[in-house]
Design a protein around this motif. Structure first.
Motif, PDB file in Angstrom:
ATOM      1  N   GLY A  72     -10.028  12.795 -27.301  1.00 10.03           N
ATOM      2  CA  GLY A  72      -9.880  11.541 -28.018  1.00 10.03           C
ATOM      3  C   GLY A  72      -9.348  10.692 -28.102  1.00 10.03           C
ATOM      4  N   ALA A  73      -9.107  10.681 -26.946  1.00 10.71           N
ATOM      5  CA  ALA A  73      -8.068   9.461 -26.082  1.00 10.71           C
ATOM      6  C   ALA A  73      -8.242   8.530 -26.066  1.00 10.71           C
ATOM      7  N   ASP A  74      -7.233   6.974 -25.845  1.00 12.16           N
ATOM      8  CA  ASP A  74      -7.704   5.892 -25.266  1.00 12.16           C
ATOM      9  C   ASP A  74      -6.689   6.157 -24.412  1.00 12.16           C
ATOM     10  N   HIS A  75      -7.023   5.355 -23.406  1.00 19.34           N
ATOM     11  CA  HIS A  75      -6.753   5.214 -22.194  1.00 19.34           C
ATOM     12  C   HIS A  75      -6.599   3.985 -21.389  1.00 19.34           C
ATOM     13  N   LEU A  76      -5.387   2.878 -21.752  1.00 20.33           N
ATOM     14  CA  LEU A  76      -5.222   1.619 -21.270  1.00 20.33           C
ATOM     15  C   LEU A  76      -3.881   1.485 -20.245  1.00 20.33           C
ATOM     16  N   GLY A  77      -4.157   1.270 -19.297  1.00 21.71           N
ATOM     17  CA  GLY A  77      -2.769   0.793 -18.251  1.00 21.71           C
ATOM     18  C   GLY A  77      -2.201   2.066 -18.091  1.00 21.71           C
ATOM     19  N   CYS A  78      -1.064   2.033 -17.879  1.00 22.92           N
ATOM     20  CA  CYS A  78       0.162   3.077 -18.367  1.00 22.92           C
ATOM     21  C   CYS A  78       0.273   3.506 -19.870  1.00 22.92           C
ATOM     22  N   SER A  79      -0.494   3.756 -20.868  1.00 26.50           N
ATOM     23  CA  SER A  79      -0.160   4.223 -21.885  1.00 26.50           C
ATOM     24  C   SER A  79      -1.416   4.905 -22.534  1.00 26.50           C
ATOM     25  N   VAL A  80      -1.389   6.675 -22.469  1.00 25.46           N
ATOM     26  CA  VAL A  80      -2.722   7.139 -24.078  1.00 25.46           C
ATOM     27  C   VAL A  80      -2.242   6.942 -25.487  1.00 25.46           C
ATOM     28  N   LEU A  81      -3.200   6.576 -25.708  1.00 24.77           N
ATOM     29  CA  LEU A  81      -3.246   7.604 -27.132  1.00 24.77           C
ATOM     30  C   LEU A  81      -4.463   8.347 -27.886  1.00 24.77           C
ATOM     31  N   VAL A  82      -3.484   9.561 -28.694  1.00 25.84           N
ATOM     32  CA  VAL A  82      -4.387  10.024 -29.322  1.00 25.84           C
ATOM     33  C   VAL A  82      -3.633  10.581 -30.641  1.00 25.84           C
ATOM     34  N   GLY A  83      -4.723  10.391 -30.818  1.00 30.99           N
ATOM     35  CA  GLY A  83      -4.417  10.665 -32.542  1.00 30.99           C
ATOM     36  C   GLY A  83      -3.365   9.322 -33.014  1.00 30.99           C
ATOM     37  N   GLU A  84      -1.848   9.549 -33.246  1.00 29.90           N
ATOM     38  CA  GLU A  84      -1.361   8.982 -33.471  1.00 29.90           C
ATOM     39  C   GLU A  84       0.067   8.448 -32.943  1.00 29.90           C
ATOM     40  N   CYS A  85       0.570   9.982 -31.468  1.00 29.36           N
ATOM     41  CA  CYS A  85       0.693  10.002 -30.576  1.00 29.36           C
ATOM     42  C   CYS A  85       0.524   9.144 -29.527  1.00 29.36           C
ATOM     43  N   ALA A  86       1.586   7.966 -28.970  1.00 29.43           N
ATOM     44  CA  ALA A  86       1.627   7.163 -27.686  1.00 29.43           C
ATOM     45  C   ALA A  86       2.614   7.975 -26.541  1.00 29.43           C
ATOM     46  N   TYR A  87       1.599   8.438 -25.213  1.00 26.08           N
ATOM     47  CA  TYR A  87       2.228   8.652 -24.320  1.00 26.08           C
ATOM     48  C   TYR A  87       1.926   7.619 -23.099  1.00 26.08           C
ATOM     49  N   THR A  88       3.304   7.858 -22.101  1.00 25.39           N
ATOM     50  CA  THR A  88       3.861   6.594 -21.117  1.00 25.39           C
ATOM     51  C   THR A  88       2.359   7.567 -19.488  1.00 25.39           C
ATOM     52  N   VAL A  89       1.548   7.245 -18.944  1.00 27.20           N
ATOM     53  CA  VAL A  89       1.100   7.790 -17.742  1.00 27.20           C
ATOM     54  C   VAL A  89       0.972   6.769 -16.505  1.00 27.20           C
ATOM     55  N   VAL A  90       1.024   7.652 -15.593  1.00 25.62           N
ATOM     56  CA  VAL A  90       0.607   7.514 -13.839  1.00 25.62           C
ATOM     57  C   VAL A  90      -0.875   7.358 -14.129  1.00 25.62           C
ATOM     58  N   PRO A  91      -1.407   6.002 -14.035  1.00 21.83           N
ATOM     59  CA  PRO A  91      -2.290   5.955 -13.941  1.00 21.83           C
ATOM     60  C   PRO A  91      -2.964   6.916 -11.995  1.00 21.83           C
ATOM     61  N   GLY A  92      -4.022   7.453 -12.028  1.00 22.54           N
ATOM     62  CA  GLY A  92      -4.522   7.937 -10.645  1.00 22.54           C
ATOM     63  C   GLY A  92      -5.481   9.230  -9.867  1.00 22.54           C
ATOM     64  N   PHE A  93      -5.166   9.646  -8.996  1.00 26.99           N
ATOM     65  CA  PHE A  93      -6.723  10.438  -8.597  1.00 26.99           C
ATOM     66  C   PHE A  93      -6.481  11.684  -9.058  1.00 26.99           C
ATOM     67  N   LEU A  94      -7.588  13.108  -8.618  1.00 28.85           N
ATOM     68  CA  LEU A  94      -7.357  14.326  -8.875  1.00 28.85           C
ATOM     69  C   LEU A  94      -8.212  14.483  -8.066  1.00 28.85           C
ATOM     70  N   GLY A  95      -7.194  14.964  -6.424  1.00 30.24           N
ATOM     71  CA  GLY A  95      -8.308  15.209  -5.382  1.00 30.24           C
ATOM     72  C   GLY A  95      -8.096  16.840  -5.086  1.00 30.24           C
ATOM     73  N   ARG A  96      -9.555  17.162  -5.743  1.00 25.41           N
ATOM     74  CA  ARG A  96      -9.923  19.210  -4.905  1.00 25.41           C
ATOM     75  C   ARG A  96     -10.593  18.563  -3.055  1.00 25.41           C
ATOM     76  N   PRO A  97     -10.511  19.997  -2.625  1.00 21.11           N
ATOM     77  CA  PRO A  97     -10.878  20.069  -1.590  1.00 21.11           C
ATOM     78  C   PRO A  97     -12.553  19.961  -1.105  1.00 21.11           C
ATOM     79  N   THR A  98     -13.224  19.296  -0.572  1.00 23.02           N
ATOM     80  CA  THR A  98     -14.741  19.607  -0.917  1.00 23.02           C
ATOM     81  C   THR A  98     -15.223  20.822  -0.388  1.00 23.02           C
ATOM     82  N   ARG A  99     -16.484  20.865  -0.649  1.00 22.27           N
ATOM     83  CA  ARG A  99     -16.134  22.365  -0.040  1.00 22.27           C
ATOM     84  C   ARG A  99     -17.975  22.014   1.284  1.00 22.27           C
ATOM     85  N   GLU A 100     -18.077  20.786   1.703  1.00 16.37           N
ATOM     86  CA  GLU A 100     -18.023  20.835   2.911  1.00 16.37           C
ATOM     87  C   GLU A 100     -17.448  20.752   4.405  1.00 16.37           C
ATOM     88  N   THR A 101     -16.223  20.885   4.097  1.00 18.30           N
ATOM     89  CA  THR A 101     -15.586  20.670   5.056  1.00 18.30           C
ATOM     90  C   THR A 101     -15.463  22.482   5.289  1.00 18.30           C
TER      91      THR A 101
END
Length: 124
Positions: A72-101
């Protein structure tokens, strides 16, 4: 091997230096062509703002967009709000090895990949 978190800033820098190539949601490394990562948008939780206790226990973790929606979180830029809690975050990507390789990303291969990336960054 655990998934790899790559910040948006680092991904942008790597793209500019031709360290990585992106094709849709697949990240490849020309210096290590056997390594292919399937990426999903994610954020790294840096800190909880204005509170001492992390009620969601997410500081220091990475969450995908799907996981944020389930929280139920709202993400905007470098912030995430969950309920009444505000977090500082670093946006990016999570990478997993592909099965094909079929490549096992063990410590040796990660070391070779990181060494190749450092060489490319030093040459740019």
């Amino acid at each position: 091997m655990s998934p790899l978190f790559v910040s948006q800033d680092l991904a942008d820098r790597w793209l500019g230096q031709n360290v990585i190539q992106m094709d849709g949601d697949e990240m490849t490394f020309p210096a290590a062509p056997s390594v292919r990562l399937r990426t999903v948008a994610a954020v790294y939780f840096v800190r909880l703002d204005e509170a001492r206790v992390d009620p969601y226990d997410v500081v220091g973790s990475v969450r995908t967009r799907k996981e944020l929606a389930a929280m139920g979180a709202d993400h905007l830029g470098c912030s995430v709000l969950v309920g009444e809690c505000a977090y500082t975050v670093v946006p990016g990507f999570l990478g997993r090895p592909t099965r094909e390789t079929g490549v096992a990303l063990d410590a040796t291969l990660w070391g070779e990949l990181l060494y190749a990336i450092e060489r490319l960054e030093g040459a740019a």
